[in-house]
Design a protein around this motif. Sequence first.
Motif, PDB file in Angstrom:
ATOM      1  N   GLY A 104       7.107  19.885  -9.218  1.00  0.00           N
ATOM      2  CA  GLY A 104       8.417  19.339  -9.524  1.00  0.00           C
ATOM      3  C   GLY A 104       9.379  20.357 -10.120  1.00  0.00           C
ATOM      4  N   CYS A 105      10.431  19.840 -10.756  1.00  0.00           N
ATOM      5  CA  CYS A 105      11.496  20.668 -11.323  1.00  0.00           C
ATOM      6  C   CYS A 105      11.544  20.490 -12.835  1.00  0.00           C
ATOM      7  CB  CYS A 105      12.846  20.266 -10.730  1.00  0.00           C
ATOM      8  SG  CYS A 105      12.923  20.344  -8.923  1.00  0.00           S
ATOM      9  N   VAL A 106      11.654  21.588 -13.561  1.00  0.00           N
ATOM     10  CA  VAL A 106      11.770  21.527 -15.014  1.00  0.00           C
ATOM     11  C   VAL A 106      13.126  22.078 -15.427  1.00  0.00           C
ATOM     12  CG1 VAL A 106       9.286  21.655 -15.407  1.00  0.00           C
ATOM     13  CG2 VAL A 106      10.625  23.749 -15.390  1.00  0.00           C
ATOM     14  N   ASN A 107      13.752  21.406 -16.381  1.00  0.00           N
ATOM     15  CA  ASN A 107      15.114  21.740 -16.787  1.00  0.00           C
ATOM     16  C   ASN A 107      15.142  22.262 -18.218  1.00  0.00           C
ATOM     17  OD1 ASN A 107      17.855  20.260 -18.159  1.00  0.00           O
ATOM     18  ND2 ASN A 107      18.152  21.504 -16.347  1.00  0.00           N
ATOM     19  N   ILE A 108      15.956  23.303 -18.448  1.00  0.00           N
ATOM     20  CA  ILE A 108      16.203  23.814 -19.797  1.00  0.00           C
ATOM     21  C   ILE A 108      17.507  23.179 -20.272  1.00  0.00           C
ATOM     22  CG2 ILE A 108      16.497  25.855 -21.247  1.00  0.00           C
ATOM     23  CD1 ILE A 108      15.355  27.522 -18.905  1.00  0.00           C
ATOM     24  N   HIS A 109      17.428  22.298 -21.249  1.00  0.00           N
ATOM     25  CA  HIS A 109      18.620  21.584 -21.705  1.00  0.00           C
ATOM     26  C   HIS A 109      18.920  21.954 -23.151  1.00  0.00           C
ATOM     27  CE1 HIS A 109      21.678  18.465 -21.451  1.00  0.00           C
ATOM     28  NE2 HIS A 109      21.334  18.113 -22.682  1.00  0.00           N
ATOM     29  N   ALA A 110      20.195  22.235 -23.449  1.00  0.00           N
ATOM     30  CA  ALA A 110      20.586  22.750 -24.760  1.00  0.00           C
ATOM     31  C   ALA A 110      20.880  21.642 -25.773  1.00  0.00           C
ATOM     32  CB  ALA A 110      21.789  23.668 -24.615  1.00  0.00           C
ATOM     33  N   SER A 111      19.915  20.752 -25.962  1.00  0.00           N
ATOM     34  CA  SER A 111      19.991  19.758 -27.030  1.00  0.00           C
ATOM     35  C   SER A 111      18.601  19.187 -27.249  1.00  0.00           C
ATOM     36  CB  SER A 111      20.968  18.619 -26.689  1.00  0.00           C
ATOM     37  OG  SER A 111      20.371  17.673 -25.825  1.00  0.00           O
ATOM     38  N   LEU A 112      18.463  18.387 -28.290  1.00  0.00           N
ATOM     39  CA  LEU A 112      17.216  17.679 -28.532  1.00  0.00           C
ATOM     40  C   LEU A 112      17.336  16.299 -27.884  1.00  0.00           C
ATOM     41  CD1 LEU A 112      16.534  18.604 -32.272  1.00  0.00           C
ATOM     42  CD2 LEU A 112      15.483  19.601 -30.233  1.00  0.00           C
ATOM     43  N   LEU A 113      16.952  16.210 -26.636  1.00  0.00           N
ATOM     44  CA  LEU A 113      17.069  14.949 -25.911  1.00  0.00           C
ATOM     45  C   LEU A 113      16.273  13.843 -26.608  1.00  0.00           C
ATOM     46  CD1 LEU A 113      16.756  16.363 -22.290  1.00  0.00           C
ATOM     47  CD2 LEU A 113      18.807  15.434 -23.357  1.00  0.00           C
ATOM     48  N   PRO A 114      16.835  12.606 -26.614  1.00  0.00           N
ATOM     49  CA  PRO A 114      17.913  12.112 -25.749  1.00  0.00           C
ATOM     50  C   PRO A 114      19.326  12.303 -26.298  1.00  0.00           C
ATOM     51  CG  PRO A 114      16.996  10.286 -26.964  1.00  0.00           C
ATOM     52  CD  PRO A 114      16.185  11.497 -27.355  1.00  0.00           C
ATOM     53  N   ARG A 115      19.504  12.998 -27.431  1.00  0.00           N
ATOM     54  CA  ARG A 115      20.857  13.232 -27.929  1.00  0.00           C
ATOM     55  C   ARG A 115      21.550  14.276 -27.054  1.00  0.00           C
ATOM     56  NH1 ARG A 115      24.080  11.720 -31.819  1.00  0.00           N
ATOM     57  NH2 ARG A 115      25.509  13.129 -32.891  1.00  0.00           N
ATOM     58  N   TRP A 116      22.762  13.983 -26.693  1.00  0.00           N
ATOM     59  CA  TRP A 116      23.643  14.856 -25.917  1.00  0.00           C
ATOM     60  C   TRP A 116      23.117  15.169 -24.520  1.00  0.00           C
ATOM     61  CZ3 TRP A 116      27.723  13.629 -27.976  1.00  0.00           C
ATOM     62  CH2 TRP A 116      27.963  13.682 -29.334  1.00  0.00           C
ATOM     63  N   ARG A 117      22.813  14.090 -23.789  1.00  0.00           N
ATOM     64  CA  ARG A 117      22.609  14.235 -22.353  1.00  0.00           C
ATOM     65  C   ARG A 117      23.967  14.542 -21.709  1.00  0.00           C
ATOM     66  NH1 ARG A 117      19.246   8.578 -21.866  1.00  0.00           N
ATOM     67  NH2 ARG A 117      17.169   9.397 -22.374  1.00  0.00           N
ATOM     68  N   GLY A 118      23.969  15.397 -20.685  1.00  0.00           N
ATOM     69  CA  GLY A 118      25.224  15.642 -19.999  1.00  0.00           C
ATOM     70  C   GLY A 118      25.643  17.092 -20.002  1.00  0.00           C
ATOM     71  N   ALA A 119      26.911  17.335 -19.656  1.00  0.00           N
ATOM     72  CA  ALA A 119      27.379  18.666 -19.293  1.00  0.00           C
ATOM     73  C   ALA A 119      27.712  19.584 -20.457  1.00  0.00           C
ATOM     74  CB  ALA A 119      28.618  18.530 -18.392  1.00  0.00           C
ATOM     75  N   ALA A 120      28.052  19.031 -21.633  1.00  0.00           N
ATOM     76  CA  ALA A 120      28.553  19.883 -22.722  1.00  0.00           C
ATOM     77  C   ALA A 120      27.827  19.617 -24.036  1.00  0.00           C
ATOM     78  CB  ALA A 120      30.053  19.658 -22.889  1.00  0.00           C
ATOM     79  N   PRO A 121      26.497  19.770 -24.064  1.00  0.00           N
ATOM     80  CA  PRO A 121      25.755  19.431 -25.293  1.00  0.00           C
ATOM     81  C   PRO A 121      26.058  20.349 -26.465  1.00  0.00           C
ATOM     82  CG  PRO A 121      24.319  20.497 -23.690  1.00  0.00           C
ATOM     83  CD  PRO A 121      25.600  20.216 -22.980  1.00  0.00           C
ATOM     84  N   ILE A 122      26.318  21.620 -26.213  1.00  0.00           N
ATOM     85  CA  ILE A 122      26.589  22.558 -27.310  1.00  0.00           C
ATOM     86  C   ILE A 122      27.913  22.211 -27.979  1.00  0.00           C
ATOM     87  CG2 ILE A 122      27.036  24.974 -27.884  1.00  0.00           C
ATOM     88  CD1 ILE A 122      25.121  25.746 -25.612  1.00  0.00           C
ATOM     89  N   GLN A 123      28.947  22.043 -27.183  1.00  0.00           N
ATOM     90  CA  GLN A 123      30.268  21.732 -27.732  1.00  0.00           C
ATOM     91  C   GLN A 123      30.277  20.388 -28.455  1.00  0.00           C
ATOM     92  OE1 GLN A 123      29.559  22.739 -24.640  1.00  0.00           O
ATOM     93  NE2 GLN A 123      31.126  24.112 -23.803  1.00  0.00           N
TER      94      GLN A 123
END
Length: 316
Positions: A104-123
């Motif tokens: 499958g596919c693994v994603n590097i996401h810049a937040s502690l999910l589930p907080r800030w799902r979406g395009a601009a988690p840092i901002q």
Amino acid sequence: MALRVGFAGTPEFARRALDAIAEAGFTISLVLTRPDKPKGRGLALAPSPVKIRATEMGLAVLQPATFKVPEGRAEVLAHPLDVLVVAAYGLILPPAVLGWPRHGCVNIHASLLPRWRGAAPIQRAIEAGDATTGVTIMQMDEGLDTGPTIAKQEVPIGPRESAGTLHDRLAAIGATLVVEVLGRLEREGRLAAEPQPAAGSTYAARITGRDARIDWSRDAGAIDRQVRALDPTPGAYTALGGTVVKVWRAEPVPTSASAPPGTVLTADTAGVEVACGVGALRILELQRAGGRRMPAAALVAGRFVAPGAQFVAPTG
């Protein structure tokens, strides 16, 4: 047998992860990145940071414009993979692509999910005044950042942190974390993952021009967070005497002055102090339209701004 790793990403955040995976010795069979985009005054097509680095490393690069139609994904799916690492890629992956690699596919996401799902988690984390954020490595599913969590690392947000400095710290952590995850997959042949908790989900909407306009009737602390959240791009902006001005560095300060929001209270070597709905904001660095970033004190010396002047929300 060595893992056949694919990589999908576009901006600098993703480039850091690509470098780390290559430096760790993994075989990168294919790199996906967004098509080249017009850039600069001449609007010449410019490659993404990921494409530039992948080309330097001699890796195979594909730049599909979409995966929505079979012909848009046929060339990609012709490459057998064990796992696809995704980092700020910018294209939605349909089920046919999500199920393409063996693991499958693994994603590097810049937040502690589930907080800030979406395009601009840092901002959005800085804008909201969060004390902490982090990086999550997630097994991708068809939802928006809803897949089960493989690994997480929490990161404190500094009191004067900008999106730029936080981006760099999270990019480095994400790169290290995904290499650890790939090592585990290679050793164990599987990735254990836990479903995200049902509570605590928030959405990090994409930054728009409306987000960048400064509303001086707001609390000075909120405007300060807005300025830091939008540095280095796109920059929070206001207007003075018909000229659009970007505010790059500022700090909230207490004030006893009574003046309409947006009024310049003081303008001296310490900066430009502006009345807000609550408190005041001392601007430390500004940029006039067509100019460069400079200390606010320099614009005071050049008589661009003086006490009594009025910053207003730009029109249009």
